[in-house]
Write a protein that holds these residues in place. Structure first.
Motif, PDB file in Angstrom:
ATOM      1  N   PRO A  23     -30.941 128.315 101.271  1.00  0.00           N
ATOM      2  CA  PRO A  23     -29.710 127.868 100.613  1.00  0.00           C
ATOM      3  C   PRO A  23     -29.908 127.027  99.363  1.00  0.00           C
ATOM      4  CG  PRO A  23     -30.137 126.578 102.584  1.00  0.00           C
ATOM      5  CD  PRO A  23     -31.128 127.711 102.591  1.00  0.00           C
ATOM      6  N   THR A  24     -31.123 126.543  99.109  1.00  0.00           N
ATOM      7  CA  THR A  24     -31.341 125.709  97.917  1.00  0.00           C
ATOM      8  C   THR A  24     -32.229 126.377  96.876  1.00  0.00           C
ATOM      9  OG1 THR A  24     -33.252 124.606  98.941  1.00  0.00           O
ATOM     10  CG2 THR A  24     -31.085 123.600  99.285  1.00  0.00           C
ATOM     11  N   VAL A  44     -24.717 132.021 104.935  1.00  0.00           N
ATOM     12  CA  VAL A  44     -24.752 131.376 103.624  1.00  0.00           C
ATOM     13  C   VAL A  44     -25.952 131.938 102.872  1.00  0.00           C
ATOM     14  CG1 VAL A  44     -24.907 129.197 102.361  1.00  0.00           C
ATOM     15  CG2 VAL A  44     -23.703 129.285 104.567  1.00  0.00           C
ATOM     16  N   GLN A  46     -22.463 126.226  96.334  1.00  0.00           N
ATOM     17  CA  GLN A  46     -23.097 126.450  97.625  1.00  0.00           C
ATOM     18  C   GLN A  46     -22.357 125.720  98.740  1.00  0.00           C
ATOM     19  OE1 GLN A  46     -24.492 128.634  99.172  1.00  0.00           O
ATOM     20  NE2 GLN A  46     -26.691 128.501  98.786  1.00  0.00           N
ATOM     21  N   VAL A  94     -26.802 119.674  98.897  1.00  0.00           N
ATOM     22  CA  VAL A  94     -26.638 120.765  99.859  1.00  0.00           C
ATOM     23  C   VAL A  94     -27.381 120.444 101.157  1.00  0.00           C
ATOM     24  CG1 VAL A  94     -27.122 123.207 100.329  1.00  0.00           C
ATOM     25  CG2 VAL A  94     -26.252 122.503  98.085  1.00  0.00           C
ATOM     26  N   ILE A 143     -20.713 127.268 102.123  1.00  0.00           N
ATOM     27  CA  ILE A 143     -20.885 126.748 103.479  1.00  0.00           C
ATOM     28  C   ILE A 143     -19.521 126.597 104.156  1.00  0.00           C
ATOM     29  CG2 ILE A 143     -21.647 124.770 104.858  1.00  0.00           C
ATOM     30  CD1 ILE A 143     -23.831 124.315 102.715  1.00  0.00           C
ATOM     31  N   PHE A 188     -28.492 130.338 107.314  1.00  0.00           N
ATOM     32  CA  PHE A 188     -28.745 130.029 105.899  1.00  0.00           C
ATOM     33  C   PHE A 188     -29.974 130.796 105.434  1.00  0.00           C
ATOM     34  CE2 PHE A 188     -26.580 126.357 107.632  1.00  0.00           C
ATOM     35  CZ  PHE A 188     -25.735 125.925 106.619  1.00  0.00           C
ATOM     36  N   GLN A 199     -28.483 132.680  99.449  1.00  0.00           N
ATOM     37  CA  GLN A 199     -29.106 131.838  98.424  1.00  0.00           C
ATOM     38  C   GLN A 199     -28.388 131.943  97.088  1.00  0.00           C
ATOM     39  OE1 GLN A 199     -33.103 133.386  97.130  1.00  0.00           O
ATOM     40  NE2 GLN A 199     -32.901 134.685  98.919  1.00  0.00           N
ATOM     41  N   THR A 228     -35.976 128.583 105.072  1.00  0.00           N
ATOM     42  CA  THR A 228     -36.114 127.552 104.047  1.00  0.00           C
ATOM     43  C   THR A 228     -37.552 127.407 103.576  1.00  0.00           C
ATOM     44  OG1 THR A 228     -35.684 125.208 103.540  1.00  0.00           O
ATOM     45  CG2 THR A 228     -36.433 125.727 105.777  1.00  0.00           C
TER      46      THR A 228
END
Length: 260
Positions: free
Chosen positions: A184-185, A91, A164, A196, A168, A181, A93, A214
């Motif tokens: 991802p945010t 996944v 997003q 998310v 996923i 990931f 960004q 992250t």
């Protein structure tokens, strides 16, 4: 033996050493969060794990099987890469959804292409029947993401958080051993970040094996089993998530976490 292991991963771009002697392991059902400043090598590490980049050296194993050894596999054929990548869901960004396909179309595309390719070698495959089963699976995943009513919407008709979540679902559609990931945010507005993270938290509760790059420190502390802090292409500190975030031992880790 751990479910997932990498040993002595290194990646050079010319004379530049981007990753140096990276080693860690992960048990099935666990989550590891990788934190660190921009340029610390986090994304490159994730791309090497997913075979989007080829490590300069190192070894990677899943469930006791060696799927990469830099000493002998510098040049992999396309079909070999496809087989190895099937172990991982990725996944990104920036979502990377196909704009010409609906949410359901994005989720089911890879699986349908795989079945279509398999039919070249097995004429008994009924594409109509297989496609119907794949569409049903896709709807189940979108429902799980809270997006059943958006199945026939195109990416431009969805919010960033919804896109997003489609991404996923797409990653889950191939039933990967490990879900990865990459921040991802980071492309989302703060108000969309929560939806998310809620999905990722639910996957962790279901014991999906995950590697998450992250910048969400509280999320990493509360959801991950292990946190790895990287700086300058090396692992500076690694350990229990809560312990690393709340009581780091290395001075460089402390300096980084003061920003959060």
């Amino acid at each position: 033996m751990a479910f997932f292991e990498i040993e002595n991963f290194e990646k050079n771009f010319g004379e530049t050493k981007v990753l140096q002697d990276i080693s860690f392991s992960l048990e099935k059902g666990q989550t590891v969060a990788i934190i660190g400043s921009s340029g610390s090598g986090k994304t490159t590490l994730l791309r090497c794990i997913n075979f989007l980049e080829t490590p300069t050296s190192g070894t990677m194993r899943i469930d006791g099987n060696t799927i990469y050894s830099g000493a002998v596999e510098q040049k992999l054929k396309d079909w070999e890469l496809r087989q190895k990548r099937k172990h991982f869901g990725m996944v990104f960004q920036a979502f990377h959804l196909f704009p010409q396909y609906t949410a359901l179309g994005n989720v089911t595309l890879a699986k349908k292409l795989e079945v279509k390719r398999n039919k070249l070698f097995d004429k008994t495959i009924n594409l109509k029947k297989e496609y119907a089963a794949i569409d049903e699976m896709g709807m189940q995943l979108l429902t799980k993401m809270g997006l059943a009513e958006r199945a026939n919407f195109y990416p431009h008709q969805l919010s960033g958080g919804q896109q997003q979540r489609v991404a996923i679902a797409r990653a889950l559609s191939m039933s990967p051993d490990i879900l990865c990931f990459d921040e991802p945010t980071s492309a989302l507005d703060p108000e969309l970040t929560g939806e998310v993270l809620k999905v990722i938290r639910s996957l962790a509760e279901e014991k999906m094996t995950m590697i998450i790059v992250t910048h969400e420190m509280a999320f990493a502390r509360d959801v991950a089993d292990t946190v790895i802090f990287m700086d300058g292409g090396v692992v500076v500190e690694m350990g229990d998530a809560k312990e690393v975030i709340e009581n780091p031992k290395m001075e460089r880790t402390k300096q980084f976490l003061t920003n959060y």
